[in-house]
Design an enzyme around this catalytic site. Structure first.
Site, PDB file in Angstrom:
ATOM      1  N   ASP A   1       0.878  -1.181   0.000  1.00 55.62           N
ATOM      2  CA  ASP A   1       0.000   0.000   0.000  1.00 55.62           C
ATOM      3  C   ASP A   1       0.913   1.228   0.000  1.00 55.62           C
ATOM      4  OD1 ASP A   1      -1.925   1.941   0.257  1.00 55.62           O
ATOM      5  OD2 ASP A   1      -2.673   1.265   2.198  1.00 55.62           O
TER       6      ASP A   1
ATOM      7  N   ASP B   1       1.820   1.086   7.949  1.00 54.37           N
ATOM      8  CA  ASP B   1       0.657   0.543   7.227  1.00 54.37           C
ATOM      9  C   ASP B   1       1.031  -0.656   6.355  1.00 54.37           C
ATOM     10  OD1 ASP B   1      -2.002   0.464   6.646  1.00 54.37           O
ATOM     11  OD2 ASP B   1      -2.068   2.339   5.516  1.00 54.37           O
TER      12      ASP B   1
ATOM     13  N   ASN C   1       1.844   6.740   3.672  1.00 48.29           N
ATOM     14  CA  ASN C   1       2.449   5.624   4.399  1.00 48.29           C
ATOM     15  C   ASN C   1       3.969   5.682   4.455  1.00 48.29           C
ATOM     16  OD1 ASN C   1      -0.070   4.630   4.982  1.00 48.29           O
ATOM     17  ND2 ASN C   1      -0.162   3.364   3.135  1.00 48.29           N
TER      18      ASN C   1
HETATM   19  N1  ATP Z   1       3.917   3.853  14.780  1.00 47.56           N
HETATM   20  C1  ATP Z   1       3.727   5.010  14.129  1.00 47.56           C
HETATM   21  N2  ATP Z   1       4.664   5.971  14.174  1.00 47.56           N
HETATM   22  C2  ATP Z   1       4.484   7.155  13.545  1.00 47.56           C
HETATM   23  N3  ATP Z   1       3.372   7.480  12.843  1.00 47.56           N
HETATM   24  C3  ATP Z   1       2.386   6.559  12.769  1.00 47.56           C
HETATM   25  C4  ATP Z   1       2.505   5.276  13.389  1.00 47.56           C
HETATM   26  N4  ATP Z   1       1.372   4.586  13.144  1.00 47.56           N
HETATM   27  C5  ATP Z   1       0.591   5.393  12.413  1.00 47.56           C
HETATM   28  N5  ATP Z   1       1.184   6.590  12.186  1.00 47.56           N
HETATM   29  C6  ATP Z   1       0.606   7.752  11.485  1.00 47.56           C
HETATM   30  O1  ATP Z   1      -0.793   7.537  11.349  1.00 47.56           O
HETATM   31  C7  ATP Z   1      -1.173   7.509   9.974  1.00 47.56           C
HETATM   32  C8  ATP Z   1      -2.202   6.413   9.798  1.00 47.56           C
HETATM   33  O2  ATP Z   1      -1.616   5.147  10.050  1.00 47.56           O
HETATM   34  P1  ATP Z   1      -1.832   3.965   8.999  1.00 47.56           P
HETATM   35  O3  ATP Z   1      -1.406   4.400   7.672  1.00 47.56           O
HETATM   36  O4  ATP Z   1      -1.218   2.751   9.551  1.00 47.56           O
HETATM   37  O5  ATP Z   1      -3.450   3.844   9.062  1.00 47.56           O
HETATM   38  P2  ATP Z   1      -4.513   3.389   7.993  1.00 47.56           P
HETATM   39  O6  ATP Z   1      -5.823   3.809   8.515  1.00 47.56           O
HETATM   40  O7  ATP Z   1      -4.335   1.946   7.696  1.00 47.56           O
HETATM   41  O8  ATP Z   1      -4.167   4.225   6.704  1.00 47.56           O
HETATM   42  P3  ATP Z   1      -4.890   4.134   5.272  1.00 47.56           P
HETATM   43  O9  ATP Z   1      -5.694   5.349   5.099  1.00 47.56           O
HETATM   44  O10 ATP Z   1      -3.681   4.115   4.396  1.00 47.56           O
HETATM   45  O11 ATP Z   1      -5.657   2.875   5.209  1.00 47.56           O
HETATM   46  C9  ATP Z   1       0.107   7.286   9.185  1.00 47.56           C
HETATM   47  O12 ATP Z   1       0.046   7.881   7.902  1.00 47.56           O
HETATM   48  C10 ATP Z   1       1.160   7.945  10.072  1.00 47.56           C
HETATM   49  O13 ATP Z   1       1.212   9.325   9.802  1.00 47.56           O
HETATM   50 MG    MG Z   2      -2.030   4.510   5.764  1.00 50.71          MG
END
Ligand code: ATP
Ligand code: MG
Length: 233
Positions: A149, A168, A154
């Site tokens: 992804d 992600d 990400n």
């Molecule tokens: N462990 C971490 N350390 C730093 N930032 C993080 C972390 N986990 C999440 N984030 C922040 O939170 C945001 C969302 O996390 P993530 O991309 O995993 O969620 P998602 O809901 O699966 O996203 P998507 O919209 O791509 O489905 C990331 O873009 C990042 O900015």
């Molecule tokens: Mg994400």
């Protein structure tokens, strides 16, 4: 797949994990999932609705495995519909910090993907292909462990504009590197608008554009999006 604009209810599991520390909703995705920062970015908790909880169940083992080779969040704990990780330093490539510097962001994303593809061992990868990559994909240019992804949000960037880490990883798996490169370059258009950013990303990755493979993997990505992709960030 955006920064939250209104108030967000904090789920009990996040409240419990925070144990009095500050909680901020930092991201809302199109599946109804929300990511919370706890303790000013010291930790993050991602919470998905029940019908998508399996996606987080897939992410935890992938983070644990990938972390042996490259910079991805450490899993602190996980449960049905939630994933608790340690915060990585850095901010998302779509953070307003980089809005006026799309080339810097594109460069960091390209460099980050190269780093990931070079670091993760295909032969030892316990995971199959990303959910949206067709079984009968054309012969690979180079088979790698893909992020799965590779959308701009990400990639995390350090304040000096360099790549800082990947988040992600729920759809991480083995595929042609163009599966990631096709989505990463497409995502630049959504997040930064028109410009030569795609060329900048591919240059930072260190590869010449392969229009045919890019078109193939974008079609695959788009058709999976009509169904139930693992993620859409
Ligand atoms: N462990 C971490 N350390 C730093 N930032 C993080 C972390 N986990 C999440 N984030 C922040 O939170 C945001 C969302 O996390 P993530 O991309 O995993 O969620 P998602 O809901 O699966 O996203 P998507 O919209 O791509 O489905 C990331 O873009 C990042 O900015
Ligand atoms: Mg994400």
């Amino acid at each position: 797949m955006t920064f939250p604009t209104g108030p967000v209810t904090v789920p009990d599991v996040v409240d419990h994990i925070a144990d009095g520390r500050d909680v901020t909703a930092v991201w809302v995705n199109e599946l109804g999932g929300t990511t919370f920062s706890v303790g000013a970015g010291a930790e993050f908790v991602k919470v998905y609705p029940d019908e998508h909880a399996h996606l987080l169940a897939a992410e935890a083992p992938r983070l644990r495995w990938a972390r042996r080779f490259t910079t991805v969040p450490e899993v602190i704990d996980s449960g049905p519909g939630w994933l608790h990780t340690r915060g990585l330093p850095g901010r998302s490539a779509v953070d307003p910090r980089w809005a006026d510097e799309p080339r810097t962001a594109a460069r960091a994303i390209g460099a980050g993907l190269r780093w990931l593809h070079d670091a993760l061992p295909v032969d030892d990868c316990p995971f199959g292909r990303p959910s949206w990559v067709p079984r009968d994909a054309p012969a690979a240019d180079r088979l790698v462990v893909c992020h799965g992804d590779a959308c701009s949000p990400n990639t995390l960037m350090a304040d000096d504009g360099t790549f800082a880490g990947h988040v992600d990883l729920g759809d991480l798996g083995v595929a042609d590197r163009w599966a990631d490169l096709a989505v990463a370059t497409l995502s630049l258009d959504w997040n930064f608008g028109a410009g030569d950013f795609q060329a900048v990303l591919l240059d930072a990755y260190g590869v010449a554009a392969d229009a045919e493979r890019v078109a193939y993997y974008r079609r695959a990505w788009d058709s999976a999006d009509d169904g139930a992709p693992a993620s859409a960030g």
